[in-house]
Scaffold this motif. Structure first.
Motif, PDB file in Angstrom:
ATOM      1  N   ALA A  27      -7.529  -8.744  11.860  1.00 48.97           N
ATOM      2  CA  ALA A  27      -7.983  -7.877  12.950  1.00 48.97           C
ATOM      3  C   ALA A  27      -8.032  -6.433  12.456  1.00 48.97           C
ATOM      4  O   ALA A  27      -7.315  -6.044  11.537  1.00 48.97           O
ATOM      5  CB  ALA A  27      -7.049  -7.994  14.150  1.00 48.97           C
ATOM      6  N   TYR A  28      -8.870  -5.642  13.077  1.00 53.95           N
ATOM      7  CA  TYR A  28      -9.050  -4.251  12.680  1.00 53.95           C
ATOM      8  C   TYR A  28      -7.742  -3.471  12.855  1.00 53.95           C
ATOM      9  O   TYR A  28      -7.115  -3.540  13.913  1.00 53.95           O
ATOM     10  CB  TYR A  28     -10.157  -3.622  13.527  1.00 53.95           C
ATOM     11  N   PRO A  29      -7.290  -2.734  11.849  1.00 54.75           N
ATOM     12  CA  PRO A  29      -6.043  -1.971  11.955  1.00 54.75           C
ATOM     13  C   PRO A  29      -6.175  -0.827  12.959  1.00 54.75           C
ATOM     14  O   PRO A  29      -7.078   0.011  12.851  1.00 54.75           O
ATOM     15  CB  PRO A  29      -5.836  -1.419  10.537  1.00 54.75           C
ATOM     16  N   GLU A  30      -5.265  -0.804  13.913  1.00 54.99           N
ATOM     17  CA  GLU A  30      -5.261   0.266  14.907  1.00 54.99           C
ATOM     18  C   GLU A  30      -3.872   0.395  15.502  1.00 54.99           C
ATOM     19  O   GLU A  30      -3.022  -0.491  15.362  1.00 54.99           O
ATOM     20  CB  GLU A  30      -6.298  -0.010  16.005  1.00 54.99           C
ATOM     21  N   LEU A  68      -0.483  -5.046   2.274  1.00 56.61           N
ATOM     22  CA  LEU A  68      -0.937  -4.223   3.393  1.00 56.61           C
ATOM     23  C   LEU A  68       0.158  -3.311   3.935  1.00 56.61           C
ATOM     24  O   LEU A  68      -0.134  -2.296   4.573  1.00 56.61           O
ATOM     25  CB  LEU A  68      -1.436  -5.121   4.537  1.00 56.61           C
ATOM     26  N   THR A  69       1.412  -3.664   3.694  1.00 59.24           N
ATOM     27  CA  THR A  69       2.534  -2.900   4.233  1.00 59.24           C
ATOM     28  C   THR A  69       2.637  -1.535   3.557  1.00 59.24           C
ATOM     29  O   THR A  69       2.458  -1.411   2.344  1.00 59.24           O
ATOM     30  CB  THR A  69       3.857  -3.670   4.032  1.00 59.24           C
ATOM     31  N   GLY A  70       2.938  -0.532   4.368  1.00 58.94           N
ATOM     32  CA  GLY A  70       3.173   0.806   3.828  1.00 58.94           C
ATOM     33  C   GLY A  70       2.026   1.762   4.007  1.00 58.94           C
ATOM     34  O   GLY A  70       2.193   2.966   3.796  1.00 58.94           O
ATOM     35  N   GLU A  75      -5.523   4.930   6.986  1.00 58.83           N
ATOM     36  CA  GLU A  75      -5.824   4.461   5.640  1.00 58.83           C
ATOM     37  C   GLU A  75      -6.167   2.976   5.645  1.00 58.83           C
ATOM     38  O   GLU A  75      -7.097   2.534   4.957  1.00 58.83           O
ATOM     39  CB  GLU A  75      -4.626   4.706   4.723  1.00 58.83           C
ATOM     40  N   ALA A  76      -5.391   2.218   6.442  1.00 57.58           N
ATOM     41  CA  ALA A  76      -5.646   0.782   6.533  1.00 57.58           C
ATOM     42  C   ALA A  76      -7.000   0.506   7.159  1.00 57.58           C
ATOM     43  O   ALA A  76      -7.718  -0.412   6.731  1.00 57.58           O
ATOM     44  CB  ALA A  76      -4.541   0.107   7.350  1.00 57.58           C
ATOM     45  N   ALA A  77      -7.373   1.288   8.165  1.00 57.73           N
ATOM     46  CA  ALA A  77      -8.662   1.100   8.823  1.00 57.73           C
ATOM     47  C   ALA A  77      -9.812   1.395   7.871  1.00 57.73           C
ATOM     48  O   ALA A  77     -10.811   0.672   7.831  1.00 57.73           O
ATOM     49  CB  ALA A  77      -8.757   1.989  10.057  1.00 57.73           C
ATOM     50  N   GLU A  82     -14.163  -0.726   4.301  1.00 56.05           N
ATOM     51  CA  GLU A  82     -14.711  -0.775   2.942  1.00 56.05           C
ATOM     52  C   GLU A  82     -14.632  -2.184   2.355  1.00 56.05           C
ATOM     53  O   GLU A  82     -15.486  -2.580   1.558  1.00 56.05           O
ATOM     54  CB  GLU A  82     -13.947   0.198   2.046  1.00 56.05           C
ATOM     55  N   THR A  83     -13.609  -2.932   2.750  1.00 56.87           N
ATOM     56  CA  THR A  83     -13.409  -4.281   2.194  1.00 56.87           C
ATOM     57  C   THR A  83     -14.429  -5.261   2.750  1.00 56.87           C
ATOM     58  O   THR A  83     -15.110  -5.966   1.991  1.00 56.87           O
ATOM     59  CB  THR A  83     -11.994  -4.786   2.501  1.00 56.87           C
TER      60      THR A  83
END
Length: 233
Positions: A27-30, A68-70, A75-77, A82-83
């Motif tokens: 799922a999209y990071p938010e 993904l942690t950290g 940044e994750a979004a 991009e991925t």
């Protein structure tokens, strides 16, 4: 390039737990919003069930969570966008692989929506029914057999997606690898030929615009769902 791996003995309850976990990871990071689980909450939920899974799927899932942690949410979004880039053949929309980003995808996506309705649920509002995270949540929490049928039908695209993610060194490769380990190949040779064709030709191109999948279930409900799925062994 090794696209295809045989599945090992995995209980259906483990498959459902993997699917629910990967639906959260994809799922999209938010951030948290109105009780919905934020990025860190999702990672923590998945981290909490990994030890309940067999090594063949626990390892890839842990690799994904650790990778993904950290990261901060923004940044994750950015990394997520991009991925999962359609132009680089890293799409989470399963019918994109076979029908491209064209209006011809309508009939293919209708098969997903029909499967959901036949199981007694409506396709999620604002989300395309062929998004991998949507399919995984459906198979994990609504109708396992129907979800498995959809995943088996699109196993070749899943294998190509995992390979593409692995080549770029993305943590998300582990999530898709875990899913692949739960989905038997209906016909290995046919799947191999289909993957080769898609890899050589690529999907048809006609941009109509696609949005990322967002989690729409409150974190408490998701935690209860994971406990239910994991406890059904």
């Amino acid at each position: 390039m090794r696209l295809f791996r045989r599945t090992t003995g995995i209980a259906d309850s483990h498959r459902r737990l993997v699917w629910q976990s990967v639906s959260l990871l994809l799922a999209y990071p938010e951030n948290d919003a109105e009780g919905m689980p934020g990025y860190a909450d999702r990672l923590a939920l998945v981290e909490g069930v990994i030890d309940d899974l067999p090594p063949s799927v626990a390892g890839p899932l842990r690799s994904c969570v650790d990778g993904l942690t950290g990261s901060e949410v923004h940044e994750a979004a950015q990394r997520y966008v991009e991925t999962f880039d359609l132009r680089r053949r890293r799409s989470l929309f399963l019918t994109y692989w076979t029908d491209g980003d064209t209006r011809n995808r309508g009939n293919a996506m209708l098969q997903f929506a029909d499967a959901y309705r036949e199981a007694g649920v409506e396709p999620p509002d604002g989300e395309l029914p062929d998004h991998l995270a949507v399919v995984l949540e459906f198979g994990a929490t609504v109708e396992f057999k129907a979800g498995m049928a959809l995943l088996r039908r699109y196993r070749a695209p899943l294998a190509l997606l995992q390979d593409a993610l692995g080549q770029m060194g993305s943590p998300y490769a582990g999530a898709v690898e875990a899913v692949l380990a739960t989905v038997p190949e209906p016909d290995p040779e046919q799947t191999r030929r289909e993957a080769q064709r898609i890899a050589q030709e690529g999907p048809p191109s006609e941009s109509v615009g696609l949005d990322p999948y967002s989690v729409t279930v409150p974190v408490d409900a998701l935690a209860a769902s994971l406990r239910t799925v994991g406890g059904s062994r």
